[in-house]
Design an enzyme around this catalytic site. Structure first.
Site, PDB file in Angstrom:
ATOM      1  N   GLU A 208     -24.157  -0.096   8.133  1.00 14.56           N
ATOM      2  CA  GLU A 208     -23.667  -1.434   8.440  1.00 14.56           C
ATOM      3  C   GLU A 208     -24.759  -2.484   8.612  1.00 14.56           C
ATOM      4  O   GLU A 208     -24.542  -3.657   8.328  1.00 14.56           O
ATOM      5  CB  GLU A 208     -22.811  -1.382   9.720  1.00 14.56           C
ATOM      6  N   SER A 477      30.512   1.606  -9.219  1.00 12.05           N
ATOM      7  CA  SER A 477      31.261   0.435  -9.674  1.00 12.05           C
ATOM      8  C   SER A 477      30.788  -0.886  -9.098  1.00 12.05           C
ATOM      9  O   SER A 477      31.298  -1.939  -9.493  1.00 12.05           O
ATOM     10  CB  SER A 477      32.752   0.614  -9.368  1.00 12.05           C
TER      11      SER A 477
END
Length: 868
Positions: A208, A477
């Site tokens: 880092e 449907s």
């Protein structure tokens, strides 16, 4: 004496007048003034003397003195312009006399800043002088230094204990007061600096901030690099050191502006002055988020390796450091390939920093992690809501870490009362409901797209899949609605008539039948919707074109990549497999007059300092014409009033309802999707197989022999909507309108059959679902008739019943007899909701490109075989 002087006096007056006409140049020398005396003398010298001598004698002398006074005053007046300088001339720096001599001289400033600049002409007089520029810069520098000194003295270095509260993001219901939950529990155990192992300290410095022990808390090189990147349009970078990352956690990610980064830099400088490097590093490792709900290296070690931090190996320490940039994304459980790459990167940097030798690095192996545990905060039904909120935020550009550590106040669209009604409606199902019976529901405001209620399952921790937004099931449907709308758009009115006889064989050998092979004769499009007549809708789909049915579904919001969504003739019977949330959104487009609005669950996100981080903005898209939506709604009021969902009339207290039931092949899924003018709700029920790869036939329960859309899905819908709309105004739907394009007539004519007249369908001897098919398979035999292009209306063949005597039945458009059961209509009112096997062809009988749907989103034979 006086008489002899008058002529001379008169002549003197004439000469005096002549003198007054003399140019002013002479008058300026004084001669004219003397000669203009009223003494009457022809000589200027004598006249002057005479005037002075006789000035005290009589009236004539007085007049002469007055004239002399007037003349002198006149001469003095003539001299004034030549002896004075005007104000404007003085400011300009030049007098009329010798004006040219004033050029080149500087004009004095009239104010301290010399603005506007004296002696300059436009536009130069408005350009700041050097004096003003230098003064402003000096003032700015002094103010900046003063502010920096004040900010430095006023800034406090945060303690690790100051971080926990700010890191918790909380989610609220739509009222902004009732808390729904948190995304993660804060698990953080602070270790003293000496108890944090050196291997993770070395790894984090190498990965880092390699200059950590040399820098003063900030990295000028990193800041410049980040600034250049930001100017070039790259992702916003901060050029952060470990010290800056530590203090950044105090602000919980809210300071993304350059001013905010300046604050962090000041705090980092002060932290570097007040704390030792080892203390800063220890605080950083005690507060950083590692994913899996773990803050700090101790909790991270437990979450990933089930051990204390003091026991971490070099390989394990490197992995924990590798996930720091994006813990949730780089977690090996989520992306093993990426986490391996980043782990190797950390090891390589450690070698470069001489923290280990290349041989030691080569000897390391990627460590094994334990399975992540679901966060307890996501337990129960609210876990699905929280997961949906998280997913939507990520889609809007938030990162996992930002959500987990941002300290945000997130207000959702979920109405607490409607959500409670939703959970209770599912709880109202019979106690003998099978354990693997699954239900998903979504309630949405069609005017905005805001989701007001959702049921994705009973417990997110035990079942992470959301049955409302992730589980797919065949539509059945409910897909007929799209053919209805396509027909209306193409000019077929609601009273256009279609052949509802059964069975019907269409070109290519596609055979469709209604429940019990009931013949309806020629029925209107509206009645075909009310009774969900398969044969009439199959004919309508072929007439408008299956691609139009598919396009209509997409235009109303159904994703194009929905499994099973193809331009096949069978798509009208529900071969596609959408999610419940997708169907709620699509039917919401009809409820809102044809306007499609994306559904959403996050209303706003606020930072800890009260500033807004996100606010939802609704985007409207006109999916279809408003008048078409009105007429479609008129037709969709049939099923809840006279069709398969007619029980809602009692539940809803007469409140107008529009909607459609649906049941797929062999009762593998059951639906009801409906709406009122205020809300739309979709309900889907299915049953996965033991291995989760397919759907099974819904196991009967609650006294129902077959689970259909008209049974429990309709019951759940009614329980949700009836309680959620209590106290709301009863709003009526618009009445049917005359469309401008209603000019079409049915042109498709099916092939003729050999029988001239169909027989009437028998009355069933046992109660059947009002909408559902029987479980018998359709015939796969080839039609016995030839298929030339017919020139007249064909008839269909109906075999004589062998088990039941024929009975008289009312005309197709007649209401069911009053003595029929409320749950099932008589034979002539049944048959709309057909089993897929009764309405769709076997694989070998399909038209080219048909029947390629995916059952429930998974491959299976006859995936397009859906119907009610």
């Amino acid at each position: 004496m006086s008489e002899s002087r008058r002529p001379s006096s008169g002549g003197g007056n004439r000469r005096a007048a002549g003198v007054r006409r003399t140019p002013s140049g002479k008058s300026a020398k004084g001669g004219a003034a003397k000669g203009s005396s009223r003494s009457g003398s022809s000589k200027s010298t004598g006249s002057a003397k005479g005037t002075s001598r006789t000035a005290s004698k009589g009236t004539s002398g007085a007049r002469t003195g007055a004239a002399a006074t007037t003349s002198a005053a006149s001469a003095s007046s003539a001299k004034r312009p030549t002896s004075r300088t005007s104000v404007s001339a003085r400011h300009a720096g030049a007098a009329p006399k010798g004006a040219g001599k004033g050029r080149g001289k500087k004009v004095a400033a009239t104010n301290f800043l010399n603005y506007p600049r004296a002696g300059r002409k436009n536009p130069w007089r408005w350009i700041p002088s050097l004096r003003m520029i230098v003064g402003a810069m000096a003032l700015f520098v002094l103010a900046g230094l003063g502010f920096a000194v004040w900010l430095y003295n006023d800034t406090e270095v945060p303690e690790p204990s100051d971080f926990a509260l700010a890191q918790t993001s909380r989610v609220y219901f739509a009222d902004g007061e009732t808390e729904m939950g948190q995304f993660s529990e804060i698990n953080r155990t602070e270790l003293p600096a000496e108890e944090i192992p050196d291997n993770i300290k070395q790894a984090v410095v190498a990965s880092e901030d390699s200059s950590f022990y040399e820098n003063r808390g900030v990295s000028p090189r990193g800041i410049v690099r980040a600034f250049v990147n930001n100017l070039q349009g790259g992702a916003r970078q901060g050029g952060s050191t470990i010290t800056m990352q530590y203090v950044e956690r105090y602000y919980t990610g809210t300071e993304t502006s350059y001013v905010g980064k300046a604050k962090e830099a000041i705090m980092a400088l002060k932290a570097d002055q007040e704390l030792s490097k080892d203390e800063i590093l220890s605080r950083y490792l005690n507060t950083i988020y590692f994913g899996r709900g773990a803050y700090g290296v101790q909790e991270a070690s437990q979450a990933y390796f089930d051990k204390d931090a003091s026991e971490l190996t070099d390989a394990e320490a490197a992995l924990l450091v590798a996930v720091i940039p994006s813990p949730s994304t780089y977690d090996p459980a989520n992306d093993p390939e990426k986490s391996t790459q980043l782990w190797d990167r950390v090891i390589t940097r450690q070698v470069a920093e001489e923290q280990m030798t290349p041989a030691e690095a080569d000897a390391l192996e990627f460590p094994q992690t334990v399975e992540p545990n679901s966060e307890n905060s996501l337990g129960g039904t609210n876990g699905y809501l929280l997961s949906q909120v998280r997913g939507e935020l990520i889609a809007e550009g938030f990162t996992e870490d930002e959500i987990n550590t941002g300290g945000f106040t997130i207000v959702s669209t979920i109405d607490p009362a409607i959500q409670e009604n939703t959970v209770q409606a599912v709880a109202n199902l019979p106690e003998d409901r099978p354990e693997n019976n699954r239900v998903g529901t979504v309630t949405m405001d069609p005017s905005t797209g805001a989701i007001r209620g959702m049921y994705g399952g009973a417990d997110y921790v035990t079942q992470a899949q959301n049955d409302a937004t992730q589980s797919r099931m065949q539509a059945g449907s409910i897909f007929k609605t799209f053919t209805l709308i396509a027909a209306l758009e193409d000019g077929y009115p609601l009273d256009s008539r279609w052949d509802g006889d059964s069975p019907k064989t269409f070109r290519g050998g596609w055979t469709v039948k209604n429940f019990n092979d009931i013949d309806y004769g020629r029925v209107t499009l509206e009645k075909a919707t009310t009774n969900s007549i398969n044969t009439a809708y199959a004919e309508a789909n072929l007439e408008v074109g299956p691609e139009r049915t598919m396009e209509t579904a997409i235009s109303l919001g159904l994703p194009e990549k929905t499994p099973g969504l193809f331009p096949d003739a069978s798509n009208v019977l529900g071969s596609a497999s959408p999610t419940v949330a997708e169907m709620a959104e699509v039917y919401g487009s009809i409820a809102s007059g044809g306007v499609h609005r994306d559904s959403y669950v996050v209303q706003s996100v606020t930072r800890p300092d009260g500033s807004s981080r996100y606010e939802h903005e609704t985007t409207d898209t006109q999916g279809m014409d408003e008048e078409v939506a009105i007429n479609a709604t008129v037709a969709l009021q049939g099923p809840p009033t006279q069709g398969s969902a007619r029980d809602l009339q009692n539940v809803m207290g007469g409140r107008p309802v529009a909607g459609k039931t649906g049941t797929s092949e062999s009762f593998r899924s059951a639906w009801f999707v409906g709406f009122t003018p205020q809300l739309v709700t979709a309900v889907g029920m299915f049953q996965p197989s033991a291995d989760g790869t397919s759907e099974e036939t819904l196991t009967p329960f609650g006294g129902e022999q077959n689970i259909t859309g008209g049974t429990f899905p309709t019951q759940i819908w009614g329980d949700i909507m009836s309680t959620s709309l209590e106290g709301e105004e009863y709003l009526e739907f618009p009445e049917e309108v005359q469309l401008d394009n209603e000019t079409q007539e049915r042109s498709y004519v099916p092939p003729p059959t050999q029988e001239p007249e169909p027989t009437r369908a028998p009355e069933p001897t046992q109660e059947e679902p009002s909408e559902e098919p029987t479980t018998e398979e359709p015939t796969t035999e080839e039609p016995t008739t030839e298929e030339p292009e017919p020139t007249e209306e064909p008839t269909t063949e109906e075999p004589e019943p062998t088990e039941q005597p024929p009975s008289e039945e009312p005309p197709a458009d007649e209401e069911p007899p009053a003595d029929q059961p409320t749950e099932e209509p008589p034979a002539d009112e049944q048959g709309g909701e057909e089993e897929a096997d009764a309405g769709l062809p076997e694989v070998e009988d399909l038209l080219p490109g048909e029947g390629q749907g995916l059952g429930g989103g998974r491959e299976g034979r006859g995936g397009g075989r859906g119907g009610d």
